[in-house]
Scaffold this active site. Structure first.
Site, mmCIF file in Angstrom:
data_model
loop_
_atom_site.group_PDB
_atom_site.id
_atom_site.type_symbol
_atom_site.label_atom_id
_atom_site.label_comp_id
_atom_site.label_asym_id
_atom_site.label_seq_id
_atom_site.Cartn_x
_atom_site.Cartn_y
_atom_site.Cartn_z
ATOM 1 N N CYS A 280 16.383 -6.806 0.359
ATOM 2 C CA CYS A 280 16.483 -8.016 1.180
ATOM 3 C C CYS A 280 17.862 -8.644 1.049
ATOM 4 O O CYS A 280 18.279 -9.413 1.905
ATOM 5 C CB CYS A 280 15.423 -9.018 0.766
ATOM 6 S SG CYS A 280 15.666 -9.597 -0.920
ATOM 7 N N GLU B 290 0.826 -1.211 0.000
ATOM 8 C CA GLU B 290 0.000 0.000 0.000
ATOM 9 C C GLU B 290 0.861 1.262 0.000
ATOM 10 O O GLU B 290 0.368 2.357 -0.244
ATOM 11 C CB GLU B 290 -0.963 -0.005 1.195
ATOM 12 C CG GLU B 290 -0.331 -0.039 2.578
ATOM 13 C CD GLU B 290 0.002 -1.448 3.070
ATOM 14 O OE1 GLU B 290 0.515 -2.264 2.286
ATOM 15 O OE2 GLU B 290 -0.226 -1.724 4.267
ATOM 16 N N GLU C 243 16.891 -7.692 11.363
ATOM 17 C CA GLU C 243 17.079 -6.977 10.090
ATOM 18 C C GLU C 243 16.861 -5.480 10.338
ATOM 19 O O GLU C 243 15.862 -5.087 10.936
ATOM 20 C CB GLU C 243 16.057 -7.473 9.070
ATOM 21 C CG GLU C 243 16.180 -6.781 7.711
ATOM 22 C CD GLU C 243 15.116 -7.246 6.703
ATOM 23 O OE1 GLU C 243 13.922 -7.287 7.071
ATOM 24 O OE2 GLU C 243 15.484 -7.550 5.557
HETATM 25 P P1 NAD Z 1 5.820 -6.151 5.036
HETATM 26 O O1 NAD Z 1 5.922 -7.537 5.528
HETATM 27 O O2 NAD Z 1 5.516 -5.083 6.004
HETATM 28 O O3 NAD Z 1 4.667 -6.039 3.906
HETATM 29 C C1 NAD Z 1 4.661 -6.902 2.789
HETATM 30 C C2 NAD Z 1 3.223 -7.069 2.300
HETATM 31 O O4 NAD Z 1 2.453 -7.694 3.324
HETATM 32 C C3 NAD Z 1 2.531 -5.744 1.972
HETATM 33 O O5 NAD Z 1 1.792 -5.919 0.791
HETATM 34 C C4 NAD Z 1 1.643 -5.496 3.185
HETATM 35 O O6 NAD Z 1 0.460 -4.805 2.862
HETATM 36 C C5 NAD Z 1 1.308 -6.901 3.653
HETATM 37 N N1 NAD Z 1 1.117 -7.003 5.112
HETATM 38 C C6 NAD Z 1 1.717 -6.247 6.083
HETATM 39 N N2 NAD Z 1 1.331 -6.668 7.307
HETATM 40 C C7 NAD Z 1 0.490 -7.704 7.110
HETATM 41 C C8 NAD Z 1 -0.232 -8.572 7.999
HETATM 42 N N3 NAD Z 1 -0.156 -8.441 9.321
HETATM 43 N N4 NAD Z 1 -1.002 -9.523 7.455
HETATM 44 C C9 NAD Z 1 -1.093 -9.671 6.112
HETATM 45 N N5 NAD Z 1 -0.433 -8.888 5.220
HETATM 46 C C10 NAD Z 1 0.353 -7.920 5.717
HETATM 47 O O7 NAD Z 1 7.178 -5.850 4.238
HETATM 48 P P2 NAD Z 1 7.679 -4.471 3.616
HETATM 49 O O8 NAD Z 1 8.058 -3.567 4.733
HETATM 50 O O9 NAD Z 1 6.719 -3.992 2.596
HETATM 51 O O10 NAD Z 1 8.974 -4.969 2.830
HETATM 52 C C11 NAD Z 1 10.244 -5.082 3.410
HETATM 53 C C12 NAD Z 1 10.535 -6.498 3.829
HETATM 54 O O11 NAD Z 1 10.449 -7.380 2.706
HETATM 55 C C13 NAD Z 1 11.947 -6.659 4.356
HETATM 56 O O12 NAD Z 1 11.915 -7.497 5.480
HETATM 57 C C14 NAD Z 1 12.686 -7.313 3.208
HETATM 58 O O13 NAD Z 1 13.828 -8.032 3.589
HETATM 59 C C15 NAD Z 1 11.620 -8.191 2.654
HETATM 60 N N6 NAD Z 1 11.903 -8.599 1.286
HETATM 61 C C16 NAD Z 1 12.289 -9.878 1.074
HETATM 62 C C17 NAD Z 1 12.623 -10.304 -0.198
HETATM 63 C C18 NAD Z 1 13.093 -11.710 -0.436
HETATM 64 O O14 NAD Z 1 13.221 -12.078 -1.590
HETATM 65 N N7 NAD Z 1 13.348 -12.508 0.568
HETATM 66 C C19 NAD Z 1 12.532 -9.411 -1.276
HETATM 67 C C20 NAD Z 1 12.105 -8.108 -1.024
HETATM 68 C C21 NAD Z 1 11.790 -7.717 0.269
#
Ligand code: NAD
Length: 503
Positions: free
Chosen positions: A286, A181, A387
């Protein structure tokens, strides 16, 4: 720096931009200015259901469309991604804060996933065995699952959705993407490109929303598979909820990526590699290197000294500032979390080598943090254990390669790791013994090219299944095995047999 007009984001459902009728909204900020640039609607469970029903309807035709015809759409989609790279890079810059050149890089890596998916006809080839018994031939085919969903993070507004979803569409599924979002513009722009490429309505859909929207998606009876990328905390929720609802789930989480510098490494090269891999994208990758791990006191001294000089000269700035090495972090809240992690580490005894907490920037309202480097960090400190998704990086020195391997293997994450050395023997030992999914030898960010599999170990990936590489096709298809026999039309002999069939 241009001012971005406040806009309203829509969903993209069944080939149309849909405002939605939910009463719940979020705001999109431009990290470079701290300005609100859009409101984003959060889809309700009813809207999610309606989208899934439309996608289900589209699946009937799309799954029957020949793979050659499906791939024609992908060819056009690829051309459009190349043609509109600059527009998309600016959108990414505005809503995510990363520099335009970094955004271009992510788009080009996203295009690799399209290239891979263009190979779907080859990947979908099945297996055939002739005359396995009694004039019977057997074959296995890969069929699409149906309606599937991808839930993506903020840090790669284009690359991750492309990597997660293109193969899914190519092999015949219908997709519902729930982008972060915080960065919904890019997903909408990508939807426009799909439409221009001629993708039939309903095959690709975007519903915006927060955790409630995600909950509605991942518990819906007609969702067949869930591909998630985000933090480990949420990855666990998605995996547990999804599998409890009998879905196929893969959930990529966070990382804490180490770079080991051996005494025989070329220190200048190691320092330069560390800088880009650690601070690029404001460390919001990540696969960003977050821990420098020099082996031996002399390596630590030489590495830290040279690194300090370079880190001090790094510049943060607006996404369209050509002199900026990296942009702002995603939100005011994220900035506070990073500041708190630094403060806590200092209170626990860490030493600030370079302090970027008050960077010199033009726009004080942007969510800026300068490059920060800490040493005297121990494995008990939170700044090492957790992290930190922002430009605060740490140095943890060790005495031997075995110590480095032990530290890394005991860490909760296992996404990426790198070793800098001139020794084939040390490199071999390291690559064999390390408990991490992606390893770089003198390569600081070992993100594989799109046709190799991508994926971390331990807390960095919950569940099996890929979002890059040929295994993505396996995740988004199911195998059907057919045994067939054709009777001679003139034959009349027939008998009943109650024995278990054997060849
Ligand atoms: P996030 O987990 O906060 O959000 C990711 C998605 O999940 C979003 O679309 C969000 O709306 C949704 N979301 C958030 N809270 C939720 C909940 N309680 N229940 C269901 N859905 C929920 O992550 P972010 O801050 O957007 O992204 C950064 C993170 O992503 C970092 O930890 C990074 O390392 C990781 N990441 C990992 C990879 C990989 O390949 N391993 C790649 C990119 C990013």
């Amino acid at each position: 720096m241009e001012t971005v007009a406040l806009g309203t984001i829509t969903h993209y459902i069944n080939g149309e931009k849909v405002k939605g009728n939910s009463e719940r909204f979020g705001y999109v900020y431009s990290p470079s200015t701290g300005q609100k640039i859009a409101t984003v609607p959060y889809a309700t469970a009813d809207e999610v259901d309606e989208t899934i029903q439309l996608a289900k309807r589209a699946f009937v035709e799309w799954s029957r469309t020949s793979v050659g015809k499906r791939v024609e759409v992908l060819h056009r989609f690829r051309q459009l991604l190349v043609k509109y790279t600059e527009e998309l890079a600016r959108i990414i810059g505005k809503e995510n804060g990363k520099t335009i050149s970094d955004a271009r890089g992510e788009i080009s890596r996203g295009i690799e996933s399209v290239d891979l998916a263009i190979g779907a006809p080859h990947i979908l080839k099945g297996e055939y065995s002739e005359n396995v018994g009694g004039d019977i031939n057997a074959y296995s085919i890969k069929q699409p699952l149906g309606v599937v969903t991808c839930i993506s993070p903020f840090n790669f507004p284009a690359m991750v959705p492309l990597a997660m979803s293109t193969m899914a569409v190519a092999v015949g599924n219908c997709m519902i993407l729930k982008p972060s979002e915080k960065v919904p513009y890019s997903a909408l722009f990508i939807s426009e490109l799909w439409e221009k490429a001629g993708l039939p309505a309903g095959v690709w859909n975007v519903v915006n929303g927060d955790k409630d929207t995600v909950q509605a998606l991942i518990t819906h009876k007609d969702i067949q598979a869930i591909s998630f990328v985000g933090s480990t905390k949420v990855a666990k929720i998605i995996y547990e909820t999804g599998t409890n609802h009998h879905k196929r789930v893969t959930a990529f989480g966070g990382g804490k990526n180490h770079m080991v510098i051996m005494p025989d490494a070329n220190i200048d090269r190691a320092v330069d590699s560390f800088i880009g891999a650690a601070y690029g994208s404001a460390s919001q990758r990540c696969m960003a290197i977050s821990v420098a791990m020099p082996v031996g006191k002399e390596t630590a001294r030489a590495f830290t000294q040279k690194l300090k000089e370079k880190v001090e000269n790094l510049k943060t700035g607006a996404f369209d500032d050509e002199h900026a090495d990296f942009g702002a972090v995603i939100s005011a809240e994220a900035k506070q979390i990073i500041l708190k992690a630094i403060e806590e580490a200092v209170n626990e005894g860490a030493n600030i080598v370079v302090d970027g907490r008050n960077p010199d920037v033009d726009n004080q309202d942007g969510f800026y943090l300068g490059a920060t480097l800490l040493d005297n960090v121990t494995s008990e400190m939170n700044i090492y254990k957790e992290e930190v998704f922002g430009p605060a990086r740490v140095i943890v020195s060790v005495d031997t390669l075995d110590d480095a391997i032990q530290f890394i293997n005991e860490h909760q994450y296992g996404n990426g790791v790198a070793i800098f050395t001139n020794s084939g023997r040390d490199s071999r030992k390291f690559t064999q013994e390390i408990q991490v999914g992606m390893v770089g030898v003198n390569v600081p960010i070992p993100i594989p090219v799109g046709y190799h599999n991508f994926g971390g170990w331990k807390g960095s990936r919950i569940g099996e299944g890929q979002m890059f590489g040929p295994d993505t096709a396996r995740f988004f298809t199911k195998i059907k095995t057919v045994s067939e026999r054709w009777f001679d039309s003139t034959g009349t002999e027939s008998e009943t047999n109650f024995d278990f069939p054997s060849s």
